[in-house]
Structure formats: C-alpha cells, structure tokens
Design a protein around this motif. Structure first.
Motif, PDB file in Angstrom:
ATOM      1  N   ILE A 187       0.843  -1.210   0.000  1.00  0.00           N
ATOM      2  CA  ILE A 187       0.000   0.000   0.000  1.00  0.00           C
ATOM      3  C   ILE A 187       0.874   1.254   0.000  1.00  0.00           C
ATOM      4  N   LEU A 188       1.969   1.190   0.781  1.00  0.00           N
ATOM      5  CA  LEU A 188       2.884   2.334   0.844  1.00  0.00           C
ATOM      6  C   LEU A 188       3.531   2.607  -0.519  1.00  0.00           C
ATOM      7  N   LEU A 189       3.909   1.538  -1.235  1.00  0.00           N
ATOM      8  CA  LEU A 189       4.523   1.696  -2.550  1.00  0.00           C
ATOM      9  C   LEU A 189       3.563   2.360  -3.541  1.00  0.00           C
ATOM     10  N   ILE A 190       2.292   1.927  -3.501  1.00  0.00           N
ATOM     11  CA  ILE A 190       1.285   2.538  -4.382  1.00  0.00           C
ATOM     12  C   ILE A 190       1.093   4.010  -4.029  1.00  0.00           C
ATOM     13  N   THR A 191       1.048   4.294  -2.704  1.00  0.00           N
ATOM     14  CA  THR A 191       0.904   5.689  -2.257  1.00  0.00           C
ATOM     15  C   THR A 191       2.085   6.539  -2.691  1.00  0.00           C
ATOM     16  N   GLN A 192       3.288   5.985  -2.566  1.00  0.00           N
ATOM     17  CA  GLN A 192       4.495   6.711  -2.970  1.00  0.00           C
ATOM     18  C   GLN A 192       4.494   6.992  -4.475  1.00  0.00           C
ATOM     19  N   LEU A 193       4.045   6.020  -5.267  1.00  0.00           N
ATOM     20  CA  LEU A 193       3.982   6.218  -6.716  1.00  0.00           C
ATOM     21  C   LEU A 193       2.971   7.307  -7.074  1.00  0.00           C
ATOM     22  N   LEU A 194       1.821   7.301  -6.396  1.00  0.00           N
ATOM     23  CA  LEU A 194       0.819   8.340  -6.644  1.00  0.00           C
ATOM     24  C   LEU A 194       1.345   9.713  -6.238  1.00  0.00           C
ATOM     25  N   LEU A 195       2.049   9.765  -5.097  1.00  0.00           N
ATOM     26  CA  LEU A 195       2.636  11.041  -4.659  1.00  0.00           C
ATOM     27  C   LEU A 195       3.716  11.514  -5.617  1.00  0.00           C
ATOM     28  N   LEU A 196       4.463  10.567  -6.191  1.00  0.00           N
ATOM     29  CA  LEU A 196       5.507  10.928  -7.149  1.00  0.00           C
ATOM     30  C   LEU A 196       4.899  11.530  -8.422  1.00  0.00           C
ATOM     31  N   ILE A 197       3.769  10.963  -8.859  1.00  0.00           N
ATOM     32  CA  ILE A 197       3.063  11.535 -10.011  1.00  0.00           C
ATOM     33  C   ILE A 197       2.558  12.937  -9.673  1.00  0.00           C
ATOM     34  N   LEU A 198       2.016  13.086  -8.445  1.00  0.00           N
ATOM     35  CA  LEU A 198       1.547  14.407  -8.006  1.00  0.00           C
ATOM     36  C   LEU A 198       2.688  15.406  -7.956  1.00  0.00           C
ATOM     37  N   GLU A 199       3.848  14.977  -7.447  1.00  0.00           N
ATOM     38  CA  GLU A 199       5.003  15.872  -7.364  1.00  0.00           C
ATOM     39  C   GLU A 199       5.524  16.251  -8.753  1.00  0.00           C
ATOM     40  N   SER A 200       5.411  15.327  -9.711  1.00  0.00           N
ATOM     41  CA  SER A 200       5.796  15.662 -11.082  1.00  0.00           C
ATOM     42  C   SER A 200       4.889  16.750 -11.642  1.00  0.00           C
TER      43      SER A 200
END
Length: 222
Positions: A187-200
């Motif tokens: 779940i953390l990995l999925i959250t981190q990927l979503l946050l990375l897209i948001l940060e982009s």
C-alpha cells in the motif's frame, strides 16, 4: 545515515559546491543529437516553447521582439531543477530560498527600476485602483505598496515551500517502510507512486506559475 529529517535539504551535508552544481545538471540530460537531428523530444520541447511564447506575448504586449525568451528560460531552469529533485540523492536547489530569491529579486528590482524611471505617472496611478472612494485612497496606496514590496518574497516562498513540502512527505512515508508488514508495504509503494506523479505535476505547475507571475509583474510596469 541522516542526522535529522531536514539534512537532505542541507547544502553542507555532502560537498557544498557539488550540491549547487546540480542546478545546471539539467543541461547534461539533453543529448547532443537533440541539436543535430530533429526528434520527437525536439518537436515536443519546441511545441512547449512556442505555446509559452504565444501566451507570454499576449501578456507582455510584446513591444520588444524576444522579450519572452527570459521568461521561457526561467521556466526551463526551474522545471529542470524541480524534476531533478525527484531523483534520489540529487540536491533540490529550487527548495531553497537562497535560490528562489536569487531568481525573483533581480527580476522584481529590474521591473521596479524600469517602471519608476520610465513610467512614473503610470506607477503612481497603479497604486490607486480606478473607482476608489477618496476617503480610502491613502489606505489603498499603503496596501498596494505593501503588496508590491512582498511580491519577490511570495514568488520565492511559494516555489520553495511547494518543493520542500512534497519532498518531506515522500521522505516521511519512506522512513516508515521498515516497520511495516508486507501488505502495508505494498500500500505504501502505491501511495508513494501516486505522490511521485503528483510531485511531477507540481514541478511543472510551480515552474509555470513562477514564469507567468513574473510576466504579469513585468506587464504592469508598461
């Protein structure tokens, strides 16, 4: 091992000069073939530049040809720095006020000096919005003067705060992974990927906002 949460943003944690050299590292990522043979990346970047040029030209009422280039260059510099900061172990110079103020302050000072020397009457008129009641004019002059003075600060703080907030959130979530079970790590990995897209997305938006606001401040002194 980091001594504290903010040490990743400290220029002195590694080699000071090498950290700040990351500001210009974006140039190294442009392949030499970009300048020789047209490619998809070439066409994409030219399309972005032309779109920005047409938008800035409308905002500036381009009296001097090529006046949009400084704002396109500003957008490109901030965009490269914001994106590079998303990679591990790369120093994010755009999350520091010393960097963002160095971009905002000279621009604002040059606009003010040019405006007050060449368009003094217009600058005085700009302090009192049209239709203001006479009794409120002294207050409006004070409010407009304060809002004008804090412009470089708001430009710099907006960019730095948005960059450092996203990086801190990613760091905080990443540091909790060692104490989680396998399901929570997924779940953390999925959250981190979503946050990375948001940060982009934030990296693009903040560089665009900085360039557009600088353009608007420039158009007000003409």
């Amino acid at each position: 091992m980091m001594s504290n949460l903010f040490s990743s943003f400290d220029p002195s944690t590694l080699f000071f000069s090498l950290n700040w050299l990351s500001t210009f590292m974006g140039i190294l990522f442009i392949p030499s073939m970009y300048w020789l043979i047209p490619s998809r990346w070439n066409y994409l970047w030219i399309k972005i530049i032309m779109t920005l040029h047409n938008e800035f030209k409308i905002l500036l009422n381009e009296k001097i040809k090529g006046s949009t280039l400084i704002f396109i260059s500003l957008f490109s510099l901030i965009l490269f720095n914001n994106f590079l900061g998303l990679f591990p172990y790369i120093f994010t110079s755009s999350s520091h006020l010393i960097m963002t103020l160095s971009l905002a302050m000279p621009l604002w000072l040059s606009f003010m000096i040019y405006g007050w020397l060449n368009n003094t009457i217009h600058m005085f008129a700009h302090l009192v919005p049209q239709g203001t009641p006479p009794i409120l004019m002294p207050f409006m002059v004070l409010i407009e003067s304060i809002s004008n003075i804090i412009r470089p600060g708001t430009l710099a703080v907006r960019l730095a705060a948005n960059m450092i907030a996203g990086h801190l959130l990613l760091t905080l979530l990443g540091n909790t992974g060692s104490s989680m079970n396998m399901i929570m790590i997924n779940i953390l990995l999925i959250t981190q990927l979503l946050l990375l897209i948001l940060e982009s997305a934030v990296a693009i938006i903040q560089s665009y906002v900085f360039a557009v606001l600088s353009t608007l401040y420039s158009s007000e002194v003409n």
